[in-house]
Design an enzyme around this catalytic site. Structure first.
Site, PDB file in Angstrom:
ATOM      1  N   LYS A  54       1.135   4.072  -2.810  1.00  0.00           N
ATOM      2  CA  LYS A  54       1.028   5.482  -2.803  1.00  0.00           C
ATOM      3  C   LYS A  54       2.114   6.491  -2.852  1.00  0.00           C
ATOM      4  O   LYS A  54       1.944   7.490  -3.363  1.00  0.00           O
ATOM      5  CB  LYS A  54       0.286   5.798  -1.321  1.00  0.00           C
ATOM      6  CG  LYS A  54      -0.986   5.072  -1.179  1.00  0.00           C
ATOM      7  CD  LYS A  54      -2.037   5.727  -2.154  1.00  0.00           C
ATOM      8  CE  LYS A  54      -3.451   5.226  -1.794  1.00  0.00           C
ATOM      9  NZ  LYS A  54      -4.475   5.939  -2.753  1.00  0.00           N
ATOM     10  N   TYR A  74       0.579  -1.343  -0.009  1.00  0.00           N
ATOM     11  CA  TYR A  74      -0.167   0.012   0.077  1.00  0.00           C
ATOM     12  C   TYR A  74       0.828   1.390  -0.073  1.00  0.00           C
ATOM     13  O   TYR A  74       0.603   2.007  -0.716  1.00  0.00           O
ATOM     14  CB  TYR A  74      -1.132  -0.015   1.128  1.00  0.00           C
ATOM     15  CG  TYR A  74      -1.891   1.142   1.130  1.00  0.00           C
ATOM     16  CD1 TYR A  74      -3.122   1.187   0.542  1.00  0.00           C
ATOM     17  CD2 TYR A  74      -1.627   2.330   2.127  1.00  0.00           C
ATOM     18  CE1 TYR A  74      -3.729   2.455   0.540  1.00  0.00           C
ATOM     19  CE2 TYR A  74      -2.535   3.406   2.158  1.00  0.00           C
ATOM     20  CZ  TYR A  74      -3.432   3.268   1.412  1.00  0.00           C
ATOM     21  OH  TYR A  74      -4.367   4.495   1.654  1.00  0.00           O
TER      22      TYR A  74
END
Length: 302
Positions: free
Chosen positions: A199, A195
């Site tokens: 990002k 994750y």
């Protein structure tokens, strides 16, 4: 002092909408005559963003997500909020280029334009060490968070360039693109490699968008939406849930502010929805002079 402490501005932090970014007052009609495309609009922040742009007087809002029932609920809320705002939706998986392209084409065909694009769709899987991770699950974060954002960028950009020119000729600001990022992009949290790296990549991708299309009038931002108790937020380990203290309408209202023209000076930069926008504006000269709020390697002590 750790370098991580230099990556955040010391500004008043908000957890819900406030006067300066309220679409019903300070930003009333800021989205007038504009068509808004939102990927990931079925619930949570995406749904709140659709409502906020309706409150700001958007001419039309086009919603996409994978759940028709949830999209119908968002459409109902938009129409209830502002009966003058047209609203349509399409089932769309952002990882599929043809589906995103078709949704963008349908939006432009229905409403004649696409002036604001919000790449809000996201995914967060279980947090595990890299050596214990599922390869398909790990990569799925990148498929949704980065590839999905790229698809929205790629297919929305031609219409956004036209929007920038159209509104520019009227003395207004158009051609806005928001990529939903995360403060997690700035951290190295054990178990969150999929994750947080996806990002972090978003935070560099949007800089390329701005670099490649600045001359076309595009204004692109990476936005941290705050810590919101969405399904994605609750996918984090339980000990992280104490940080989920922000309302969905904070990020939604901040997105309206980003697309109002007031933030155009900060295009090509990472901004947090938690930051007080009035205080942020007082830092404009410093931010531009020192090229702050971009992602760079720290090679020596400041």
């Amino acid at each position: 002092m750790s370098s991580i402490q230099n990556q955040f501005l010391d500004l008043t932090s908000h957890h819900a909408r406030y006067d300066a970014i309220d679409p019903r007052s300070a930003l009333k009609n800021s989205a007038a005559d504009k068509v808004v495309f939102i990927a990931g609009a079925s619930k949570g922040i995406g749904q709140a963003t659709a409502v906020a742009f309706a409150e700001a007087g958007a001419r039309a809002i086009y919603l996409t997500a994978r759940s028709e029932e949830a999209l119908q609920e968002t459409q109902r809320l938009v129409e209830q909020t502002n009966p003058q705002t047209q609203c349509a939706y399409a089932l769309c998986d952002v990882t599929q280029a043809q589906q995103v392209e078709a949704a963008v084409e349908d939006c432009v065909s229905r409403f004649g334009a696409l002036d604001i694009a919000d790449a809000n769709a996201g995914y967060l899987g279980p947090w595990v060490k890299i050596g214990e991770s599922d390869p398909e699950g790990w990569w799925h974060n990148w498929e949704v968070n980065l590839r999905g954002a790229y698809h929205v960028i790629r297919f929305a950009l031609p219409a956004l360039v036209k929007s920038a020119a159209t509104f520019g000729a009227q003395g207004r600001s158009g051609g806005h693109l928001i990529l939903v990022s995360s403060v997690g992009a700035q951290f190295v949290t054990p178990g969150a490699s999929d994750y947080q790296t996806s990002k972090h990549a978003i935070n560099r991708l949007f800089e390329f968008v701005q670099s490649d299309h600045d001359a076309d009038g595009i204004k692109c931002f990476a936005m941290h939406p705050g810590g919101v108790a969405t399904d994605i937020g609750h996918s984090m380990p339980a000990h992280m849930h104490e940080y989920l203290v922000d309302e969905p309408d904070l990020a939604a209202s901040f997105a309206v502010w980003l697309c109002s023209g007031a933030a155009d000076w900060a295009k090509g930069r990472y901004l947090s929805a938690n930051w007080d926008v009035t205080e942020l504006a007082t830092r404009e000269a410093e931010i531009l002079r020192d090229d702050l709020l971009v992602n760079r390697m720290l090679a020596k002590a400041s």
